[in-house]
Scaffold this motif. Structure first.
Motif, PDB file in Angstrom:
ATOM      1  N   MET A   1      34.379  32.033  30.921  1.00  0.00           N
ATOM      2  CA  MET A   1      32.949  31.786  30.825  1.00  0.00           C
ATOM      3  C   MET A   1      32.278  33.015  30.218  1.00  0.00           C
ATOM      4  SD  MET A   1      30.491  30.675  33.920  1.00  0.00           S
ATOM      5  CE  MET A   1      28.868  30.136  33.623  1.00  0.00           C
ATOM      6  N   THR A   2      31.530  32.819  29.160  1.00  0.00           N
ATOM      7  CA  THR A   2      30.878  33.943  28.492  1.00  0.00           C
ATOM      8  C   THR A   2      29.527  34.227  29.135  1.00  0.00           C
ATOM      9  OG1 THR A   2      29.843  32.476  26.872  1.00  0.00           O
ATOM     10  CG2 THR A   2      31.984  33.404  26.294  1.00  0.00           C
ATOM     11  N   PRO A   3      29.125  35.509  29.154  1.00  0.00           N
ATOM     12  CA  PRO A   3      27.827  35.850  29.750  1.00  0.00           C
ATOM     13  C   PRO A   3      26.690  35.284  28.906  1.00  0.00           C
ATOM     14  CG  PRO A   3      28.898  37.797  28.830  1.00  0.00           C
ATOM     15  CD  PRO A   3      29.851  36.654  28.675  1.00  0.00           C
ATOM     16  N   MET A   4      25.607  34.970  29.587  1.00  0.00           N
ATOM     17  CA  MET A   4      24.449  34.407  28.892  1.00  0.00           C
ATOM     18  C   MET A   4      23.741  35.501  28.110  1.00  0.00           C
ATOM     19  SD  MET A   4      22.720  31.896  31.725  1.00  0.00           S
ATOM     20  CE  MET A   4      21.484  31.247  30.653  1.00  0.00           C
ATOM     21  N   GLY A   5      23.396  35.201  26.851  1.00  0.00           N
ATOM     22  CA  GLY A   5      22.587  36.110  26.062  1.00  0.00           C
ATOM     23  C   GLY A   5      21.121  35.925  26.419  1.00  0.00           C
ATOM     24  N   PHE A   6      20.289  36.781  25.866  1.00  0.00           N
ATOM     25  CA  PHE A   6      18.860  36.733  26.172  1.00  0.00           C
ATOM     26  C   PHE A   6      18.260  35.383  25.798  1.00  0.00           C
ATOM     27  CE2 PHE A   6      14.394  37.436  25.034  1.00  0.00           C
ATOM     28  CZ  PHE A   6      13.928  37.917  26.246  1.00  0.00           C
ATOM     29  N   GLN A   7      18.576  34.884  24.611  1.00  0.00           N
ATOM     30  CA  GLN A   7      18.011  33.605  24.165  1.00  0.00           C
ATOM     31  C   GLN A   7      18.473  32.459  25.059  1.00  0.00           C
ATOM     32  OE1 GLN A   7      15.622  33.032  21.998  1.00  0.00           O
ATOM     33  NE2 GLN A   7      15.477  35.239  21.665  1.00  0.00           N
ATOM     34  N   ASP A   8      19.699  32.533  25.544  1.00  0.00           N
ATOM     35  CA  ASP A   8      20.193  31.502  26.461  1.00  0.00           C
ATOM     36  C   ASP A   8      19.403  31.512  27.767  1.00  0.00           C
ATOM     37  OD1 ASP A   8      22.197  30.718  24.672  1.00  0.00           O
ATOM     38  OD2 ASP A   8      23.599  32.204  25.475  1.00  0.00           O
ATOM     39  N   LYS A   9      19.081  32.726  28.239  1.00  0.00           N
ATOM     40  CA  LYS A   9      18.294  32.847  29.464  1.00  0.00           C
ATOM     41  C   LYS A   9      16.888  32.309  29.264  1.00  0.00           C
ATOM     42  CE  LYS A   9      20.904  36.776  31.116  1.00  0.00           C
ATOM     43  NZ  LYS A   9      20.935  38.209  31.322  1.00  0.00           N
ATOM     44  N   VAL A  10      16.288  32.613  28.124  1.00  0.00           N
ATOM     45  CA  VAL A  10      14.944  32.104  27.814  1.00  0.00           C
ATOM     46  C   VAL A  10      14.975  30.583  27.765  1.00  0.00           C
ATOM     47  CG1 VAL A  10      13.148  31.999  26.041  1.00  0.00           C
ATOM     48  CG2 VAL A  10      14.199  34.204  26.629  1.00  0.00           C
ATOM     49  N   ALA A  11      15.973  30.031  27.096  1.00  0.00           N
ATOM     50  CA  ALA A  11      16.091  28.573  27.003  1.00  0.00           C
ATOM     51  C   ALA A  11      16.267  27.948  28.379  1.00  0.00           C
ATOM     52  CB  ALA A  11      17.256  28.204  26.086  1.00  0.00           C
ATOM     53  N   PHE A  12      17.053  28.604  29.234  1.00  0.00           N
ATOM     54  CA  PHE A  12      17.260  28.095  30.586  1.00  0.00           C
ATOM     55  C   PHE A  12      15.953  28.072  31.376  1.00  0.00           C
ATOM     56  CE2 PHE A  12      18.131  29.031  35.081  1.00  0.00           C
ATOM     57  CZ  PHE A  12      18.813  27.877  35.420  1.00  0.00           C
ATOM     58  N   VAL A  13      15.179  29.159  31.273  1.00  0.00           N
ATOM     59  CA  VAL A  13      13.902  29.229  31.989  1.00  0.00           C
ATOM     60  C   VAL A  13      12.974  28.114  31.518  1.00  0.00           C
ATOM     61  CG1 VAL A  13      11.799  30.604  32.279  1.00  0.00           C
ATOM     62  CG2 VAL A  13      14.037  31.670  32.548  1.00  0.00           C
ATOM     63  N   TRP A  14      12.889  27.892  30.225  1.00  0.00           N
ATOM     64  CA  TRP A  14      12.010  26.834  29.721  1.00  0.00           C
ATOM     65  C   TRP A  14      12.528  25.440  30.104  1.00  0.00           C
ATOM     66  CZ3 TRP A  14       7.277  27.575  29.081  1.00  0.00           C
ATOM     67  CH2 TRP A  14       6.806  28.789  28.630  1.00  0.00           C
ATOM     68  N   LYS A  15      13.839  25.298  30.190  1.00  0.00           N
ATOM     69  CA  LYS A  15      14.405  24.010  30.622  1.00  0.00           C
ATOM     70  C   LYS A  15      13.973  23.707  32.056  1.00  0.00           C
ATOM     71  CE  LYS A  15      18.889  21.768  31.205  1.00  0.00           C
ATOM     72  NZ  LYS A  15      20.342  21.944  31.108  1.00  0.00           N
ATOM     73  N   VAL A  16      14.023  24.726  32.913  1.00  0.00           N
ATOM     74  CA  VAL A  16      13.568  24.561  34.290  1.00  0.00           C
ATOM     75  C   VAL A  16      12.077  24.256  34.317  1.00  0.00           C
ATOM     76  CG1 VAL A  16      13.235  25.747  36.499  1.00  0.00           C
ATOM     77  CG2 VAL A  16      15.390  25.983  35.267  1.00  0.00           C
ATOM     78  N   ALA A  17      11.311  24.972  33.489  1.00  0.00           N
ATOM     79  CA  ALA A  17       9.861  24.745  33.427  1.00  0.00           C
ATOM     80  C   ALA A  17       9.562  23.310  33.007  1.00  0.00           C
ATOM     81  CB  ALA A  17       9.211  25.731  32.463  1.00  0.00           C
ATOM     82  N   ASP A  18      10.318  22.798  32.044  1.00  0.00           N
ATOM     83  CA  ASP A  18      10.107  21.416  31.601  1.00  0.00           C
ATOM     84  C   ASP A  18      10.390  20.424  32.723  1.00  0.00           C
ATOM     85  OD1 ASP A  18       9.312  22.192  29.076  1.00  0.00           O
ATOM     86  OD2 ASP A  18      11.324  21.986  28.212  1.00  0.00           O
ATOM     87  N   LYS A  19      11.408  20.711  33.544  1.00  0.00           N
ATOM     88  CA  LYS A  19      11.700  19.823  34.673  1.00  0.00           C
ATOM     89  C   LYS A  19      10.575  19.851  35.705  1.00  0.00           C
ATOM     90  CE  LYS A  19      16.701  19.789  34.446  1.00  0.00           C
ATOM     91  NZ  LYS A  19      17.946  20.001  35.160  1.00  0.00           N
ATOM     92  N   LEU A  20      10.002  21.032  35.920  1.00  0.00           N
ATOM     93  CA  LEU A  20       8.929  21.161  36.902  1.00  0.00           C
ATOM     94  C   LEU A  20       7.621  20.538  36.427  1.00  0.00           C
ATOM     95  CD1 LEU A  20       9.516  24.806  38.143  1.00  0.00           C
ATOM     96  CD2 LEU A  20       9.957  22.695  39.380  1.00  0.00           C
ATOM     97  N   ARG A  21       7.472  20.374  35.143  1.00  0.00           N
ATOM     98  CA  ARG A  21       6.219  19.828  34.622  1.00  0.00           C
ATOM     99  C   ARG A  21       5.936  18.431  35.142  1.00  0.00           C
ATOM    100  NH1 ARG A  21       6.770  22.513  29.467  1.00  0.00           N
ATOM    101  NH2 ARG A  21       5.535  24.378  29.746  1.00  0.00           N
ATOM    102  N   GLY A  22       6.959  17.747  35.571  1.00  0.00           N
ATOM    103  CA  GLY A  22       6.719  16.433  36.145  1.00  0.00           C
ATOM    104  C   GLY A  22       5.891  16.531  37.413  1.00  0.00           C
TER     105      GLY A  22
END
Length: 78
Positions: A1-22
């Motif tokens: 498993m490769t470590p998450m890069g900065f952009q991957d972390k940003v994308a993950f945070v926004w993915k969570v934010a999109d789920k919470l928008r409901g």
């Protein structure tokens, strides 16, 4: 498993934010995401000490017992 890069972390945070928008309005994102990010950061920073904390907590069965230890009021405090 490769470590998450900065952009991957940003994308993950926004993915969570999109789920919470409901459940939350867009202008409430900061009120929801910031506390979650702070908790996650604390979890990551304190991860190396987790085994010691879990071991210290195993003998504590009453709320406040550890508080007395931290304030130097118990016999096993140094």
């Amino acid at each position: 498993m490769t470590p998450m890069g900065f952009q991957d972390k940003v994308a993950f945070v926004w993915k969570v934010a999109d789920k919470l928008r409901g459940s939350f309005k867009q202008h409430e994102d900061g009120s929801v995401m910031l506390p979650l990010l702070v908790l996650r950061r604390m979890d990551a920073v304190l991860a190396p000490t987790k085994p010691a904390v879990v071991e210290a907590a195993t003998g504590m069965s009453v709320i406040g017992e550890g508080q007395a230890r931290c304030q130097g009021r118990c016999d096993d405090c140094a």
